[in-house]
Design a protein around this motif. Structure first.
Motif, PDB file in Angstrom:
ATOM      1  N   ARG A  23       0.857  -1.195   0.000  1.00 16.91           N
ATOM      2  CA  ARG A  23       0.000   0.000   0.000  1.00 16.91           C
ATOM      3  C   ARG A  23       0.891   1.241   0.000  1.00 16.91           C
ATOM      4  O   ARG A  23       1.912   1.286   0.693  1.00 16.91           O
ATOM      5  N   GLN A  24       0.467   2.216  -0.762  1.00 14.95           N
ATOM      6  CA  GLN A  24       1.174   3.499  -0.819  1.00 14.95           C
ATOM      7  C   GLN A  24       0.204   4.584  -0.379  1.00 14.95           C
ATOM      8  O   GLN A  24      -0.952   4.611  -0.807  1.00 14.95           O
ATOM      9  N   ALA A  25       0.671   5.479   0.494  1.00 13.07           N
ATOM     10  CA  ALA A  25      -0.190   6.535   1.015  1.00 13.07           C
ATOM     11  C   ALA A  25       0.646   7.759   1.323  1.00 13.07           C
ATOM     12  O   ALA A  25       1.861   7.653   1.557  1.00 13.07           O
ATOM     13  N   PRO A  26       0.019   8.945   1.339  1.00 16.08           N
ATOM     14  CA  PRO A  26       0.760  10.133   1.778  1.00 16.08           C
ATOM     15  C   PRO A  26       1.284   9.920   3.196  1.00 16.08           C
ATOM     16  O   PRO A  26       0.626   9.290   4.028  1.00 16.08           O
ATOM     17  N   LEU A  27       2.467  10.410   3.461  1.00 19.33           N
ATOM     18  CA  LEU A  27       3.057  10.261   4.790  1.00 19.33           C
ATOM     19  C   LEU A  27       2.366  11.185   5.780  1.00 19.33           C
ATOM     20  O   LEU A  27       2.109  12.346   5.496  1.00 19.33           O
ATOM     21  N   ASP A  28       2.060  10.660   6.962  1.00 17.03           N
ATOM     22  CA  ASP A  28       1.567  11.477   8.062  1.00 17.03           C
ATOM     23  C   ASP A  28       2.316  11.055   9.324  1.00 17.03           C
ATOM     24  O   ASP A  28       3.167  10.159   9.287  1.00 17.03           O
ATOM     25  N   GLU A  29       2.010  11.688  10.446  1.00 20.09           N
ATOM     26  CA  GLU A  29       2.774  11.405  11.653  1.00 20.09           C
ATOM     27  C   GLU A  29       2.590   9.965  12.117  1.00 20.09           C
ATOM     28  O   GLU A  29       3.551   9.321  12.569  1.00 20.09           O
ATOM     29  N   ALA A  30       1.383   9.433  11.984  1.00 23.27           N
ATOM     30  CA  ALA A  30       1.149   8.045  12.391  1.00 23.27           C
ATOM     31  C   ALA A  30       1.961   7.088  11.526  1.00 23.27           C
ATOM     32  O   ALA A  30       2.566   6.125  12.026  1.00 23.27           O
ATOM     33  N   GLY A  31       1.995   7.354  10.230  1.00 25.28           N
ATOM     34  CA  GLY A  31       2.786   6.525   9.340  1.00 25.28           C
ATOM     35  C   GLY A  31       4.273   6.626   9.631  1.00 25.28           C
ATOM     36  O   GLY A  31       5.004   5.631   9.564  1.00 25.28           O
ATOM     37  N   TRP A  32       4.719   7.833   9.972  1.00 17.03           N
ATOM     38  CA  TRP A  32       6.133   8.031  10.314  1.00 17.03           C
ATOM     39  C   TRP A  32       6.509   7.230  11.557  1.00 17.03           C
ATOM     40  O   TRP A  32       7.552   6.584  11.595  1.00 17.03           O
ATOM     41  N   ARG A  33       5.646   7.252  12.559  1.00 18.37           N
ATOM     42  CA  ARG A  33       5.929   6.506  13.790  1.00 18.37           C
ATOM     43  C   ARG A  33       5.919   5.008  13.528  1.00 18.37           C
ATOM     44  O   ARG A  33       6.742   4.261  14.095  1.00 18.37           O
ATOM     45  N   ALA A  34       5.012   4.550  12.679  1.00 18.04           N
ATOM     46  CA  ALA A  34       4.984   3.130  12.334  1.00 18.04           C
ATOM     47  C   ALA A  34       6.268   2.740  11.610  1.00 18.04           C
ATOM     48  O   ALA A  34       6.836   1.657  11.841  1.00 18.04           O
ATOM     49  N   PHE A  35       6.736   3.626  10.746  1.00 17.93           N
ATOM     50  CA  PHE A  35       7.992   3.351  10.048  1.00 17.93           C
ATOM     51  C   PHE A  35       9.162   3.288  11.024  1.00 17.93           C
ATOM     52  O   PHE A  35      10.007   2.386  10.939  1.00 17.93           O
ATOM     53  N   LEU A  36       9.239   4.241  11.953  1.00 15.19           N
ATOM     54  CA  LEU A  36      10.344   4.237  12.919  1.00 15.19           C
ATOM     55  C   LEU A  36      10.332   2.971  13.780  1.00 15.19           C
ATOM     56  O   LEU A  36      11.400   2.469  14.166  1.00 15.19           O
ATOM     57  N   ASP A  37       9.139   2.451  14.083  1.00 16.27           N
ATOM     58  CA  ASP A  37       9.048   1.205  14.854  1.00 16.27           C
ATOM     59  C   ASP A  37       9.692   0.037  14.103  1.00 16.27           C
ATOM     60  O   ASP A  37      10.145  -0.934  14.717  1.00 16.27           O
ATOM     61  N   LEU A  38       9.724   0.130  12.787  1.00 16.96           N
ATOM     62  CA  LEU A  38      10.366  -0.885  11.956  1.00 16.96           C
ATOM     63  C   LEU A  38      11.845  -0.550  11.751  1.00 16.96           C
ATOM     64  O   LEU A  38      12.714  -1.428  11.823  1.00 16.96           O
ATOM     65  N   TYR A  39      12.119   0.724  11.516  1.00 17.13           N
ATOM     66  CA  TYR A  39      13.463   1.192  11.148  1.00 17.13           C
ATOM     67  C   TYR A  39      14.472   1.093  12.294  1.00 17.13           C
ATOM     68  O   TYR A  39      15.596   0.606  12.107  1.00 17.13           O
ATOM     69  N   GLU A  40      14.078   1.538  13.482  1.00 16.95           N
ATOM     70  CA  GLU A  40      15.053   1.608  14.574  1.00 16.95           C
ATOM     71  C   GLU A  40      15.558   0.227  15.000  1.00 16.95           C
ATOM     72  O   GLU A  40      16.772   0.049  15.204  1.00 16.95           O
ATOM     73  N   PRO A  41      14.710  -0.796  15.124  1.00 16.81           N
ATOM     74  CA  PRO A  41      15.254  -2.131  15.413  1.00 16.81           C
ATOM     75  C   PRO A  41      16.126  -2.663  14.272  1.00 16.81           C
ATOM     76  O   PRO A  41      17.104  -3.380  14.518  1.00 16.81           O
ATOM     77  N   ALA A  42      15.786  -2.312  13.026  1.00 13.67           N
ATOM     78  CA  ALA A  42      16.587  -2.766  11.891  1.00 13.67           C
ATOM     79  C   ALA A  42      17.989  -2.169  11.960  1.00 13.67           C
ATOM     80  O   ALA A  42      18.986  -2.865  11.719  1.00 13.67           O
TER      81      ALA A  42
END
Length: 306
Positions: A99-118
């Motif tokens: 899924r592709q969607a405009p970035l918002d703060e909720a999406g950014w936080r969801a991404f960081l939850d994936l990115y930081e452990p990686a």
């Protein structure tokens, strides 16, 4: 002179006078790397003669999106195309949907939850994405989140991208996949989905992010080979966006904080160019560099260094 430490690498930042007048052979216990920021091109020759490598401070991975995915994949090796097909089958078995969607703060936080452990799983990972939100917010309308979601709606792989019509290019700024998806090569599929998104948005070129131009420190050499095999070319970041980065001259004194081999991409003797050369650094006389030179043929300079 200023000496800073970045994830175990001691960097001495100096001016041109200090760079040329100092006997750096006795500095190995105080600094690992000597750097001149934005050296005058008129002095590049003297710096090179003193052992420095003039280079872009970071590189951008750039590719043409092509007419369609078949066209894009036609430019890579048969073995890599087979790897892509295998990765797509693994993603399908995992039940992931895109899924592709405009970035918002909720999406950014969801991404960081994936990115930081990686990033934490990396040898010398530095989680820089979290610092960028304030800079992203004023341009938020230009950003999007591309994600691969499992059947429960959990994000398993994602990329934060930016539409840059003024350049024009679609930029992948940050990406990450979950730990269990690394072996399934989800990154391959994620990057190809980003190429597809850029193509469908009308962009002829897409970037796969920026790398600091010293492979073997924050970014491991294997990532270089991975991106190159997938059809992307590392070029000076300023040649994609003139405001993105600058030139430096580096003198490596020690590889103790680096992988072996380590390498950077320098300008050729003819001056600033998008066609960069390899400078390899190793503690051995004959390191195996075929993984990198095969996927990116370019002139090579070897440096034996402790």
């Amino acid at each position: 002179m200023r000496i800073d430490e970045l994830v175990g690498l001691r960097i001495a930042t100096v001016d041109v006078g200090e760079a040329l007048d100092t006997d750096w052979s006795v500095w190995g216990d105080r600094a690992d790397l000597v750097r001149v920021d934005r050296p005058d091109p008129a002095l590049w020759g003297r710096l090179v003669a003193a052992g420095f490598v003039v280079k872009p401070d970071r590189v951008t991975w750039l590719a043409e999106t092509g007419d369609d995915e078949r066209d894009f994949l036609s430019r890579i090796s048969r073995k890599e195309r087979e790897g892509v097909a295998k990765a797509r089958r693994a993603v399908q078995r995992a039940g992931l949907t895109w899924r592709q969607a405009p970035l918002d703060e909720a999406g950014w936080r969801a991404f960081l939850d994936l990115y930081e452990p990686a990033v934490a799983r990396m040898r010398n990972g530095l989680a820089v994405a979290g610092r960028h939100w304030e800079a992203i917010v004023p341009q938020l309308a230009d950003y999007f989140l591309l994600g691969g979601y499992d059947d429960a709606g959990a994000l398993r792989g994602a990329a934060v991208g930016q539409w840059c019509p003024q350049v024009p290019v679609a930029r992948l700024r940050f990406s990450a996949v979950s730990g269990e998806q690394r072996d399934a090569s989800l990154s391959r599929v994620l990057y190809l989905e980003a190429v597809r998104a850029a193509r469908e948005a009308g962009y002829a070129q897409v970037t796969l992010g920026n790398d600091p131009n010293l492979y073997g420190h924050l970014v491991m050499p294997g990532l270089f080979a991975f991106k190159a095999r997938l059809g992307f070319v590392a070029v000076p970041s300023t040649m994609v966006d003139p405001t993105d980065g600058f030139d430096v001259a580096d003198l490596l004194l020690s590889t103790k904080a680096l992988s072996d081999p380590a390498f950077l991409l320098g300008y050729p003797d003819t001056g600033r160019s998008r066609d960069l050369t390899f400078d390899f650094f190793s503690r051995t006389d004959d390191p195996d560099i075929r993984l990198y030179t095969t996927c990116r043929p370019a002139p090579v300079r070897m440096h034996r260094i402790d």
